[in-house]
Design an enzyme around this catalytic site. Structure first.
Site, mmCIF file in Angstrom:
data_model
loop_
_atom_site.group_PDB
_atom_site.id
_atom_site.type_symbol
_atom_site.label_atom_id
_atom_site.label_comp_id
_atom_site.label_asym_id
_atom_site.label_seq_id
_atom_site.Cartn_x
_atom_site.Cartn_y
_atom_site.Cartn_z
ATOM 1 C CB THR A 19 -0.951 -0.008 1.212
ATOM 2 O OG1 THR A 19 -1.852 -1.114 1.082
ATOM 3 C CG2 THR A 19 -1.761 1.280 1.274
ATOM 4 C CB VAL A 20 3.825 2.335 1.956
ATOM 5 C CG1 VAL A 20 4.779 3.517 1.940
ATOM 6 C CG2 VAL A 20 3.093 2.295 3.291
ATOM 7 C CE LYS A 40 -6.740 -3.574 -1.472
ATOM 8 N NZ LYS A 40 -5.366 -4.063 -1.391
ATOM 9 C CB THR A 44 -10.322 -8.621 2.865
ATOM 10 O OG1 THR A 44 -8.896 -8.580 2.949
ATOM 11 C CG2 THR A 44 -10.740 -9.267 1.550
ATOM 12 C CG ASP A 52 -4.878 -1.759 1.627
ATOM 13 O OD1 ASP A 52 -4.572 -1.607 2.830
ATOM 14 O OD2 ASP A 52 -4.881 -2.866 1.058
ATOM 15 C CD GLU A 108 -2.826 -1.563 -2.223
ATOM 16 O OE1 GLU A 108 -2.344 -2.185 -1.252
ATOM 17 O OE2 GLU A 108 -3.358 -0.449 -2.130
ATOM 18 C CB ALA A 110 -6.293 -8.355 -2.262
ATOM 19 N N GLY A 173 9.561 -2.757 -0.321
ATOM 20 C CA GLY A 173 8.462 -2.045 0.306
ATOM 21 C C GLY A 173 8.747 -1.483 1.678
ATOM 22 N N GLY A 205 8.536 2.640 8.096
ATOM 23 C CA GLY A 205 7.923 3.728 8.841
ATOM 24 C C GLY A 205 7.392 4.856 7.989
#
Length: 223
Positions: A19-20, A40, A44, A52, A108, A110, A173, A205
């Site tokens: 996601t980032v 997306k 879920t 996300d 994106e 899943a 990631g 982070g």
């Protein structure tokens, strides 16, 4: 009118920073002229507050769309079956994506590439292959930094190539602040073993950044 550039983002597994990475790609795209949307198709874990798409929007401010939302944090077909709901087919997602009127559409997935997105066994790999039949698709693979990533990434890249999809790049990631021997070796070995270049390395982070800080930092993560 239909979508212009289409980027499909998959992870080698869940929890690798997909996601980032999607947000970073969106921030990069938003620096260029034209409209950007992040889609997306299936989310879920909604009962736990997971989204996300909302996280991408918080980090970047770009438009987002979230289509099928399921309560439990499970594979989409499993979550839908347990919830007793019908979910759309992968082919229907492809039609909706291809019809979007944006210059850049970032999709994106899943979990990993072969996680089932519908009740008929359709996966993100199927979605990318079907999209690639009607438009030019870039597939970006998000990988972990630590042990196990070489195997997972090679398997993912191999599955893409078996369907005629050459990955556009790899993204690490979540790069640790104090990388160990495994992480340093993996950063060198990933492009050598997969023959796919690493296009970005995202510091761990980064999801805690504000939108302004994220947008400033994101360009520095790309090669």
């Amino acid at each position: 009118m239909s979508a212009g550039r289409i980027v499909v983002v998959t992870g080698t597994s869940t929890g690798v920073g997909k996601t980032v990475a999607t947000a970073a790609l969106a921030a990069q795209a938003a620096r260029e002229p034209g409209s950007v949307v992040v889609v997306k198709p299936v989310q879920t874990g909604a009962a736990d507050g997971d989204s996300d798409a909302r996280e991408v929007q918080r980090l970047t401010g770009v438009d987002v769309q979230e289509w099928t939302v399921l309560d439990e944090p499970l594979a989409p077909d499993t979550a839908a079956r347990r919830q007793g709901v019908e979910i759309p087919s992968v082919a229907s997602y492809v039609s909706r994506i291809a019809a979007l009127e944006h210059d850049t559409v970032i999709v994106e997935g899943a979990g990993g590439l072969l996680v089932r997105l519908d009740a008929d066994g359709g996966t993100l790999l199927d979605l990318a292959a079907l999209l690639n039949a009607v438009a030019e698709v870039e597939v970006v693979v998000v990988a972990a930094a630590g042990l196990g990533t070489l195997n997972h990434t090679e398997l993912t890249v191999g599955a893409l190539r078996a369907r005629g999809l050459e990955p556009a790049g790899l993204i690490v990631g979540s790069w640790p602040a104090q990388p160990g021997l495994a992480e340093e070796c993996n950063r060198e070995d990933l492009p050598r073993l997969t023959r796919v270049r690493v296009i970005a390395t995202i510091p761990e982070g980064s999801s805690a950044l504000s939108q302004a800080d994220f947008e400033r930092a994101a360009p520095t993560w790309f090669a």
